[in-house]
Design an enzyme around this catalytic site. Structure first.
Site: not given
Ligand code: ZN
Ligand code: ADP
Ligand code: MG
Length: 602
Positions: A202, A425
């Site tokens: 895992g 952004e």
């Molecule tokens: Zn970025």
């Protein structure tokens, strides 16, 4: 070198003490007065002599009043003869108490031989110390071969299945092992062979080590824990001898569990690596295989091993009779995440507003270890706020901290950088919001975290195991949203987008070479395992396609990226007004949560 200099000091001190003893020895007693033989004879005749002691040619005279005198005689004649010659009568001779002392030989040894032997003695002492020291090192070298496995019997830190949240299938599978360990005889009587090895596989932090300890805790048997890398030492052959020792101890303690953590450190494909430790690793692995074949399965020793790289394990480890049981641990889904959070929140006072379900919702892809870390960060944050309980805000802030690194308030941007970051952004966020297959935006911020100047947090609505091509294409457009937005708005681009570009390019490459999702090349996979063994054998078969195909792959990657650029550009052009709105809101508030962000679209 330090202990050696200490020894030299000890030796010097011994020397000083010894010489002090010697000198005091030869000086001991009052200096006797030198007298002539005639005086002595006179004294004997007067009856004042207590005793006469002969030391070689010296005659020591002790008078009755305690005074000491010394005189000399020829060595060839005995003292009584000399005295008689001087006219001492036999009666007088008797009162003189003549005795012979061997003091001469003694003082000869003390005065002559010992001083010349002293340096030799000193040398011997020094050597003795040095040899002892080397023996110490030798003993340590010998104990290298001991496994050094830690045995855990401590009841206090006992872990049970209750401490492991989720992982239901894994626990079911291991329940069987617990029963084997509890009563190996029951199975043996029915002719059943117990499994020898269980391999836990895992991603890192999914609780492999924890689960292995839980099995031991449930079964109440000794647990020998050793990490794969601990076998490998500087000296060749140490690993193999450690394996022998480990199994020797385990067989004595049966029923018990031998747990080899991170077994990929020794269990890699034999012959797959170059470099110094590789012979050693092979020997160690061979020894593990030999030991696993060697013991009778019904004595009740179960070997558990954990790895997060099952793909690199030597096939010999995986064949039946060795690690034939395999338990796979997945990253926890939302319910498991909530359960794990609950386990780790037990010893932390939570404020009433904390909703662990919401934390679980926001943490897809987190492992158990990440979640533990998250709650720990939250507790630290609460303590730094001088609060007595952990609030929801602490936990949510910690998610971002674990994901992206700590907030860097000191990372001051000038006005222009701030504006570029805001548009960058806003570009990501707007594209994400507009595309149907992209994950919804949870948060946009221009506060820098870790190495990112700002960030847009997008989270899937639910855990998903399968991903569609359309999602990948939209993700690529979102990743490029920041870059395109900078270009469209300011006519120039910055280095802030480099990470986005890297991710986008890699995604496009994987679409073409791993998932067979490109139109031009179709459902084919290119290049074998991505193993990065330093100069390992995988490098040779990594590229199993021709130069021409490589060109075609590049072509397809370019097509996909160009498509994503077009998608992003179209959105940003069409929604210019909306973009400005988001960017301005970011410049003003720095951080927009989901609700505030969505409110901008009405
Ligand atoms: Zn970025
Ligand atoms: P690995 O798989 O890398 O060996 P560990 O077993 O060391 O991971 O897990 C690290 C820590 O994460 C554990 O000590 C435990 O506190 C936490 N953890 C991981 N998975 C779980 C789980 N399923 N339930 C509870 N805690 C977990
Ligand atoms: Mg581990």
């Amino acid at each position: 070198m330090k202990p050696l200099s200490k020894n030299i000091i000890i030796a010097l001190v011994t020397l000083v003490i010894l010489s002090a003893i010697f000198s005091s020895y030869s000086l001991s007693g009052d200096k006797p007065v030198d007298v002539s033989m005639a005086t002595v004879v006179e004294e004997i005749q007067n009856g004042v002599v207590e005793s006469l002691t002969i030391e070689g040619t010296d005659v020591k005279v002790t008078l009755k009043d305690g005074a000491q005198q010394v005189t000399r005689k020829e060595s060839s004649n005995s003292l009584s003869e000399v005295l008689v010659d001087y006219g001492v009568t036999p009666e007088q001779l008797k009162t003189a108490n003549i005795s012979v002392s061997d003091r001469t030989t003694r003082s000869y040894i003390m005065g002559v031989i010992l001083p010349s032997l002293l340096p030799l003695i000193l040398l011997i002492i020094v050597f003795w110390f040095m040899i002892r020291q080397m023996q110490g090192a030798n003993n340590r070298a010998l104990s290298f071969g001991m496994s050094g496995a830690r045995e855990m019997k401590d009841i206090k830190q006992k872990v049970t299945f209750l401490d492991v949240a989720g992982a239901k299938e894994a626990k079911d599978e291991l329940q069987e092992v617990v029963e084997f360990l509890k009563s190996p005889k029951k199975f043996a009587d029915l002719g059943a062979k117990l499994p020898k090895g269980v391999l836990l596989m895992g991603a890192p932090g999914t609780g492999k080590t924890l689960l292995a300890r839980a099995v031991a805790g449930e079964a109440g048997v000794p647990f020998f824990h050793l990490s794969g890398s601990e076998f490998v030492e500087m000296f060749v052959g140490v690993g193999a001898s450690r394996v022998r020792d480990l199994f020797g101890r385990a067989k004595k303690a049966a029923p018990c569990i031998v747990f080899i953590d991170e077994i990929d450190a020794v269990g890699r494909h034999r012959g797959a690596g170059l470099g110094g430790s590789h012979d050693e690793r092979e020997q160690t692995l061979n020894q593990i295989l030999v030991e696993m074949d060697g013991f009778d399965p019904n004595i009740g020793v179960i070997v558990m091993a954990a790895t997060n790289r099952p793909d690199v394990l030597d096939p010999a480890l995986l064949r039946p009779g060795r690690f034939d049981r395999r338990v796979i641990l997945d990253l926890p889904d939302i319910n498991d995440r909530e359960a794990i959070l609950q386990i780790h929140a037990k010893n932390k006072p939570l404020a009433p507003d904390v909703n662990l379900r919401r934390v679980a919702e926001r943490t897809p892809g987190f492992s158990g270890a990440d979640l533990m870390n998250l709650l720990n960060e939250a507790a630290i944050r609460a303590a730094r706020r001088n609060d007595t309980t952990v609030s929801q805000e602490d936990t949510l802030d910690s998610i971002e901290k674990v994901l992206l690194g700590p907030e860097r308030k000191s990372f001051l941007m000038n006005k222009e950088e701030k504006k570029i970051t805001a548009y960058h952004e806003a570009g990501h966020a707007l594209v994400a919001h507009s595309l149907p297959n992209a994950d919804p935006v949870h948060k946009v911020s221009i506060i820098s975290r870790g190495s990112a100047a700002g960030y847009t947090l997008k989270l899937p609505m639910e855990d998903r195991r399968l991903h569609r091509r359309a999602e990948f294409l939209d993700d690529m457009a979102v990743l490029l949203g920041g870059f395109i937005c900078e270009k469209e708005t300011f006519g120039d681009v910055t280095t802030g987008a480099s990470d986005d570009l890297r991710k986008c390019t890699r995604l496009a490459r994987e679409l073409v070479t791993r998932y067979g999702m490109s139109e031009g090349l179709g459902p084919r996979v290119f290049g074998e395992s991505q193993e990065l063994v330093f100069l390992g054998k995988e490098i040779h078969d990594q590229r199993n396609y021709s130069e021409k195909t490589a060109e075609a792959i590049d072509q397809e990657v370019k097509l996909l990226v160009d498509g994503a650029i077009e998608t992003a550009r179209a959105i940003l052009k069409k929604e210019k007004a909306q973009l400005d709105k988001i960017a301005n809101a970011l410049l003003e508030k720095e951080t927009l949560e989901k609700e505030a962000f969505e409110a901008l679209f009405v």
